[in-house]
Structures are given as C-alpha cells and as structure tokens.
Enzyme design. Structure first.
Site, PDB file in Angstrom:
ATOM      1  N   LYS A 165     -24.577-122.094  -2.182  1.00 19.50           N
ATOM      2  CA  LYS A 165     -25.626-122.863  -1.498  1.00 19.50           C
ATOM      3  C   LYS A 165     -26.883-121.984  -1.585  1.00 19.50           C
ATOM      4  O   LYS A 165     -27.087-121.089  -0.767  1.00 19.50           O
ATOM      5  CB  LYS A 165     -25.233-123.104  -0.038  1.00 19.50           C
ATOM      6  CG  LYS A 165     -25.852-124.329   0.607  1.00 19.50           C
ATOM      7  CD  LYS A 165     -27.361-124.353   0.655  1.00 19.50           C
ATOM      8  CE  LYS A 165     -27.953-123.567   1.791  1.00 19.50           C
ATOM      9  NZ  LYS A 165     -29.441-123.484   1.707  1.00 19.50           N
TER      10      LYS A 165
ATOM     11  N   GLU B 106     -25.339-109.491   4.035  1.00 22.81           N
ATOM     12  CA  GLU B 106     -26.472-108.673   3.575  1.00 22.81           C
ATOM     13  C   GLU B 106     -27.695-109.202   4.312  1.00 22.81           C
ATOM     14  O   GLU B 106     -28.272-110.220   3.921  1.00 22.81           O
ATOM     15  CB  GLU B 106     -26.659-108.826   2.059  1.00 22.81           C
ATOM     16  CG  GLU B 106     -25.425-108.488   1.227  1.00 22.81           C
ATOM     17  CD  GLU B 106     -25.175-106.993   1.146  1.00 22.81           C
ATOM     18  OE1 GLU B 106     -26.044-106.210   1.575  1.00 22.81           O
ATOM     19  OE2 GLU B 106     -24.103-106.605   0.664  1.00 22.81           O
TER      20      GLU B 106
ATOM     21  N   CYS C  61     -35.610-107.159   1.320  1.00 24.60           N
ATOM     22  CA  CYS C  61     -34.896-106.667   2.497  1.00 24.60           C
ATOM     23  C   CYS C  61     -35.065-105.163   2.649  1.00 24.60           C
ATOM     24  O   CYS C  61     -35.012-104.635   3.747  1.00 24.60           O
ATOM     25  CB  CYS C  61     -33.424-107.031   2.378  1.00 24.60           C
ATOM     26  SG  CYS C  61     -32.744-106.576   0.788  1.00 24.60           S
TER      27      CYS C  61
ATOM     28  N   GLU D 234     -38.651-107.332  11.459  1.00 22.84           N
ATOM     29  CA  GLU D 234     -38.942-107.523  10.039  1.00 22.84           C
ATOM     30  C   GLU D 234     -40.077-108.540   9.855  1.00 22.84           C
ATOM     31  O   GLU D 234     -40.039-109.619  10.427  1.00 22.84           O
ATOM     32  CB  GLU D 234     -37.661-108.052   9.383  1.00 22.84           C
ATOM     33  CG  GLU D 234     -37.736-108.153   7.887  1.00 22.84           C
ATOM     34  CD  GLU D 234     -36.430-108.683   7.290  1.00 22.84           C
ATOM     35  OE1 GLU D 234     -35.871-109.649   7.830  1.00 22.84           O
ATOM     36  OE2 GLU D 234     -35.980-108.117   6.284  1.00 22.84           O
TER      37      GLU D 234
HETATM   38  P1  NAD Z   1     -32.481-117.302   6.042  1.00 18.31           P
HETATM   39  O1  NAD Z   1     -31.481-116.630   6.899  1.00 18.31           O
HETATM   40  O2  NAD Z   1     -33.447-118.223   6.685  1.00 18.31           O
HETATM   41  O3  NAD Z   1     -31.766-118.199   4.925  1.00 18.31           O
HETATM   42  C1  NAD Z   1     -30.856-117.629   4.006  1.00 18.31           C
HETATM   43  C2  NAD Z   1     -29.928-118.722   3.516  1.00 18.31           C
HETATM   44  O4  NAD Z   1     -29.135-119.177   4.619  1.00 18.31           O
HETATM   45  C3  NAD Z   1     -30.635-119.963   2.966  1.00 18.31           C
HETATM   46  O5  NAD Z   1     -29.909-120.467   1.869  1.00 18.31           O
HETATM   47  C4  NAD Z   1     -30.566-120.933   4.133  1.00 18.31           C
HETATM   48  O6  NAD Z   1     -30.636-122.284   3.745  1.00 18.31           O
HETATM   49  C5  NAD Z   1     -29.206-120.582   4.706  1.00 18.31           C
HETATM   50  N1  NAD Z   1     -29.026-120.961   6.126  1.00 18.31           N
HETATM   51  C6  NAD Z   1     -29.972-121.106   7.084  1.00 18.31           C
HETATM   52  N2  NAD Z   1     -29.389-121.474   8.250  1.00 18.31           N
HETATM   53  C7  NAD Z   1     -28.058-121.551   8.012  1.00 18.31           C
HETATM   54  C8  NAD Z   1     -26.925-121.868   8.826  1.00 18.31           C
HETATM   55  N3  NAD Z   1     -27.055-122.198  10.129  1.00 18.31           N
HETATM   56  N4  NAD Z   1     -25.706-121.822   8.270  1.00 18.31           N
HETATM   57  C9  NAD Z   1     -25.548-121.468   6.964  1.00 18.31           C
HETATM   58  N5  NAD Z   1     -26.576-121.180   6.139  1.00 18.31           N
HETATM   59  C10 NAD Z   1     -27.821-121.213   6.663  1.00 18.31           C
HETATM   60  O7  NAD Z   1     -33.211-116.172   5.214  1.00 18.31           O
HETATM   61  P2  NAD Z   1     -34.420-116.335   4.197  1.00 18.31           P
HETATM   62  O8  NAD Z   1     -35.661-116.584   4.992  1.00 18.31           O
HETATM   63  O9  NAD Z   1     -34.045-117.288   3.129  1.00 18.31           O
HETATM   64  O10 NAD Z   1     -34.464-114.872   3.528  1.00 18.31           O
HETATM   65  C11 NAD Z   1     -35.105-113.796   4.111  1.00 18.31           C
HETATM   66  C12 NAD Z   1     -34.123-112.908   4.826  1.00 18.31           C
HETATM   67  O11 NAD Z   1     -33.108-112.477   3.928  1.00 18.31           O
HETATM   68  C13 NAD Z   1     -34.775-111.639   5.337  1.00 18.31           C
HETATM   69  O12 NAD Z   1     -34.334-111.367   6.643  1.00 18.31           O
HETATM   70  C14 NAD Z   1     -34.265-110.566   4.383  1.00 18.31           C
HETATM   71  O13 NAD Z   1     -34.235-109.263   4.898  1.00 18.31           O
HETATM   72  C15 NAD Z   1     -32.906-111.067   4.077  1.00 18.31           C
HETATM   73  N6  NAD Z   1     -32.403-110.469   2.823  1.00 18.31           N
HETATM   74  C16 NAD Z   1     -31.450-109.494   2.900  1.00 18.31           C
HETATM   75  C17 NAD Z   1     -31.005-108.866   1.740  1.00 18.31           C
HETATM   76  C18 NAD Z   1     -29.969-107.750   1.785  1.00 18.31           C
HETATM   77  O14 NAD Z   1     -29.429-107.392   0.753  1.00 18.31           O
HETATM   78  N7  NAD Z   1     -29.672-107.176   2.926  1.00 18.31           N
HETATM   79  C19 NAD Z   1     -31.532-109.244   0.511  1.00 18.31           C
HETATM   80  C20 NAD Z   1     -32.502-110.231   0.480  1.00 18.31           C
HETATM   81  C21 NAD Z   1     -32.931-110.848   1.653  1.00 18.31           C
END
Ligand code: NAD
Length: 502
Positions: A181, A256, A290, A390
């Site tokens: 997804k 992650e 991240c 963040e």
């Molecule tokens: P997000 O948490 O909003 O969304 C990530 C994914 O989760 C998307 O596909 C979204 O549609 C899905 N999602 C949202 N709500 C959900 C739910 N209730 N159940 C299941 N899936 C759901 O994050 P974002 O805004 O897309 O990305 C930014 C974040 O990702 C930042 O916090 C960043 O630090 C983190 N990130 C972490 C790493 C790592 O390796 N630690 C790498 C890249 C990004």
C-alpha cells in the site's frame, strides 16, 4: 512499464495477481505534481474488498513461491534488478513528477536499487540454519529459516521506490509474498514495479499493489489476520496505530518511523567537511528524510564561525525545477506538509527563534510550486516544539554546547532514536559518542551514509526492526527447530535418564 507519458491524466488501477484490476470501490483519488501544483493522474481509492482480493492472491501465491528453490528465487530477483536498471530513466522521471525529488538524485538512487536487488538475490540461498548438539544420542537437532507468509508493505511519500525496495528485496528473497500500500501521494512507482516483476518471471500474486488512503486501505491491510508481518515506513503516530492493529492478530511489525536526529560538531571537527555534512544532513532532499540532521549542536569555541559558514551555504542553495541539472533543492512533496512547515516555523518565531536564513516560501518565480526556503533557526531552548518534533522539511535548528557530557545529554533528550552524527578528530570522543548516544545508526565524520549491506533502523519512538543487510533477511523469516530420532536400538539407561529429566 508505466511511463510519465502513458499515465498523464489516466486512472491507474491496482496491480493484483499479475494484472491491472479496477477497484471494486469504483472510486479514484487525484495525484499531484508538486512542481506544478497540478493533478496529473488518479489512483484507485481501494476499499476493504479490494484489499482482501489482493491478500487472497498473495496467500494463494505464497504456497507456490515458498516452494520455489532459493537459487531460482534469487535468479528472478537478479532479473528484476536488471529490469530496474534498464528502466532507470523512466522510473526516475516517475518519481520526480510524483514527489519533486531531484532528477539527478533519482538517477543515482535507482542505480543503487538495481545493485540492492542483486545483493538480496545473492543472499536468497545463503540463509543457513544450524545443527545443534543436544543431550540425546542419535538425535539430530537442526534449524531452518522459512518464509513468514504474506507481508504487508506500507510506504510513505518521501522516497517511494527506495522504501519499497528495502523490504521487497529481503521479503521476496526469503520466499514471502507481498501486498503493497504505497503513499496516496506517490503511488506510481510501486505500480510500475508490478509489470517489471512479471517480466522478471516472478509468478502472479507474489507482488500486489493496492492504492488508497491510509485510514481506509492501509487500515484494512493491517487488520487482516492473513498478514504475517507488516513492514511500515512512515510517521510515529501512524506506526503506533499500525502496531495496535497488528497486535490484534499477533502479526509481527517492522516499524521505520520518524526522527529528530542530532548532528554534532566539536571545536576540533574537520571544519569544511563538517559544514558540508551538516548542510547535506538537513537540506538534502529538502529535509524530507527520516534521517535529517535537524538538531545541529555546535561547540561554543567555533559557534560563530560555523554559523556564518552554514548560513552562507544555505543562502547559496538553488531552488527550482527538480529536472534541471543546476537545481539543488526541489519542492516539498505534499501540500499539507508545506503548511505544517510554515506553522512550525511561525510557532518557533513566537517562542523567540532567530531566523539565520529562510523562514518562508520563496517569491514569484517559484510561486506555483510547493517550495520552502532552506531555513536555519537559532536562539531556541531544548524544549521548544521545533527542537523536539519532526518538521520533515528544510528546517535546521542550531544550538550551542559546552562539553561532551552536556552534548550527549542533549543528543539523547528526544523521544526519537533513528540516527546521530558527530564531527571530531578525537577518536576517544567519537567512540564515546557512538557508545552513549541512543540511535540505530551513528555517523562519525560523515552523515547520511547508508549501504544496503549495513542494517538500519531506529530505537525508541523511531521504531523497531532493521532494513538492509542480512539482518533484514532474518526480519522476513522465522526459525523452525527440527529434531529427528534415528536411533535403531532400545534407548539405553543413560538416554532414559535424560529423557525423564526433560
Ligand atoms: P504517514 O505516517 O502519514 O503515512 C505513511 C503511510 O501510512 C502512507 O502510505 C499512509 O497512507 C499510510 N497510513 C496512514 N494512516 C494509516 C493507518 N491508520 N493505517 C495504515 N496505514 C496508514 O507518513 P508520511 O507523511 O507518508 O511520511 C513521512 C513520515 O515517514 C515521517 O515521519 C518520516 O520520518 C517517516 N519516514 C521514516 C523512515 C525511516 O526509515 N525511519 C523513512 C522515511 C520516512
């Protein structure tokens, strides 16, 4: 394979069981190009039925794929890596249009992805078990590593292909099937991989993609009891929800999550390298990573000289069209994110932040896109929101420190624990930092260095589990112990005694 010309103004269906499938929901979501601020294609807004359909396909394929010999699985993954290399330019263009990453950065990244698939292809037949001496005569005890089953992969928007691949490589190599997804903001590249997976000879149903919103499509994926493991990359807040859903059916998780990483410069740092490392740490990919080194701690002896150098470098960063060779920073990938950055900087100002550079959206010539200037703040206390939370944008906060003890306390004063950097020529000091700072990756006189051979993953609220390296092959497998009694005689007295004791 999908290309920007072919998907422009089109509806992209889900990729399930080796073919394009219109969503049962019959609903679609527009996807935007952050450089133009305009929608350019639509994705399926999948409902629970669509998710279940994809999991059905993955569960059926699981029985077959786990039986394919590891050497053959490796061969197919190697072909997939080669196909990614062959289609590198088209994939790079897709990512640039979808999330505004720099074209030259994407070209380099996709070259590495092809090598990464090659690495996991090679690892497929090398995950050995062990034979274990036990207290029984003529009994062989050994362990094997086997696939988990169906893995759900949920990715964010900031580096879509990259974050998909670090799970896809080890998960498929170990014999799992997957349902992906991708972020609703950047789904094109995960869908494009579907056709390449098929061309690589990987059976239908091994790789499936359902697009849609997190709260509906993502939630349905994490709630399905047939999902053995969820590999989630995204924010800490969403990671918490995912882990709760997974706990209901005892699925494993690899989380992650977010970060607020310290990048720390001692007086004796190699000055120019440290300036470069701090600039790249916070402004590479527009801070939308991240691992962004968003807390910049500088020892007092070099503070003013370092701040001057950093500010000059931030001011010289060229914003613009992510496809242009001279551009150094592209737009913010998601419109809401642009608002979030503006809101956090405004709040920091109200808390007394001094703006060294940036702090606003740029003027007229970039007004149509979602740009934010490279921003450096100072004059904030450790408990300010922007020091603790963040931003996920091009905003770094510079803060002074006195000595090593104070620095380590400040570096650890966060709910996150993803990465940390230190710049010094004193080996003991660097080693103490590496030992005492609570982060999954420590960088000494470098920052953002990563290799698919070396495990990465956070501590604390940055999540748990590892991607990369053989460690990630273990993440997507389970250990089974087998005991075989091959004795031909009636057990002797010694064996009977031992048996009675266990
Ligand atoms: P997000 O948490 O909003 O969304 C990530 C994914 O989760 C998307 O596909 C979204 O549609 C899905 N999602 C949202 N709500 C959900 C739910 N209730 N159940 C299941 N899936 C759901 O994050 P974002 O805004 O897309 O990305 C930014 C974040 O990702 C930042 O916090 C960043 O630090 C983190 N990130 C972490 C790493 C790592 O390796 N630690 C790498 C890249 C990004």
């Amino acid at each position: 394979m999908l290309k920007i010309e072919t998907i422009q103004d089109q509806r992209l269906s889900n990729w399930v069981d080796g073919a394009w499938r219109e969503p049962a929901s019959k609903r679609w979501i527009p996807s935007f190009n952050p450089f133009t601020g305009q929608p350019w294609y639509s994705i399926a807004d999948s409902d629970t039925q669509d998710v279940q359909f994809a999991i059905d396909a993955a569960a059926r394929a699981s029985a077959l794929w786990r039986e394919v010999h590891a050497i053959e699985r490796g061969g197919m993954l190697r072909r997939l890596g080669q196909l990614i290399a062959d289609n590198a330019e088209a994939l790079a263009q897709l990512e640039v249009h979808d999330n505004g990453k720099l074209l030259r950065e994407m070209r380099a990244q996709i070259g590495v992805l092809a090598e990464q698939f090659d690495y996991f292809a090679g690892a497929a037949d090398k995950m050995e078990g062990s034979t274990i001496p036990i207290n029984r005569r003529d009994v062989l005890a050994y362990t094997v590593r086997e696939a988990l089953g169906v893995v759900g992969i949920i990715t964010p928007w900031n580096s879509p292909l990259y974050q998909l691949s670090w799970t896809l490589g080890p998960a498929l190599a170990m014999g799992n099937t997957v349902v992906v997804k991708p972020s609703e903001h950047t789904s094109a590249s995960a869908l494009a991989i579907g056709e390449l997976v098929a061309q690589a000879g990987i059976p239908a149903g091994v790789y499936n993609v359902v697009t849609g919103l997190g709260a509906t499509t993502g939630d349905a994926l994490t709630r399905d009891p047939r999902i053995a493991k969820i590999a989630f990359t995204g924010s800490t807040a969403t990671g918490r929800k995912v882990a709760h859903n997974a706990a209901d059916h005892f699925a494993q998780c690899n989380l992650e999550l977010g970060g607020k990483s310290p990048n720390c410069v001692f007086d004796d740092a190699p000055f120019e390298r440290a300036v470069n490392g701090v600039v790249a740490g916070i402004f590479a990919a527009g801070g939308q990573t991240c691992v962004a080194g968003s807390r910049i701690y500088v020892q007092k002896g070099i503070l003013s000289r370092f701040v001057d150098a950093l500010t000059a470098r931030a001011a010289a960063i060229r914003l613009g069209d992510p496809r242009a060779e001279e551009t150094q920073m592209g737009p913010v990938a998601v419109h809401d994110q642009l608002h979030k950055i503006g809101r956090m900087v405004k709040a920091a100002r109200q808390q007394g932040a001094q703006v060294l550079h940036g702090g606003k959206q740029p003027g007229a010539e970039l007004a149509q896109g979602w740009f934010y200037e490279p921003t450096l703040l100072t004059g904030l206390s450790q408990d300010a929101e922007i020091v603790q939370e963040e931003v996920f944008g091009p905003v770094g906060v510079v803060m002074p420190f006195e000595d090593e003890g104070e620095l380590i306390a400040l570096a650890n004063d966060t709910r996150y624990g993803l990465t940390a950097g230190v710049w010094t020529q004193d080996l003991d000091r660097a080693m103490q930092f590496a030992k005492r700072v609570e982060a999954g990756t420590i960088w000494v006189n470098t920052y953002r260095a990563a290799s698919f051979t070396t495990p990465m993953g956070g501590f604390k609220e940055s999540g748990y589990g590892k991607h990369y390296g053989l460690e990630s092959m273990r993440e997507y497998s389970r250990v089974k112990s087998v005991m075989v009694d091959y004795s031909r005689t009636t057990p002797d007295a010694f064996v009977m005694r031992v048996r009675e004791s266990i």
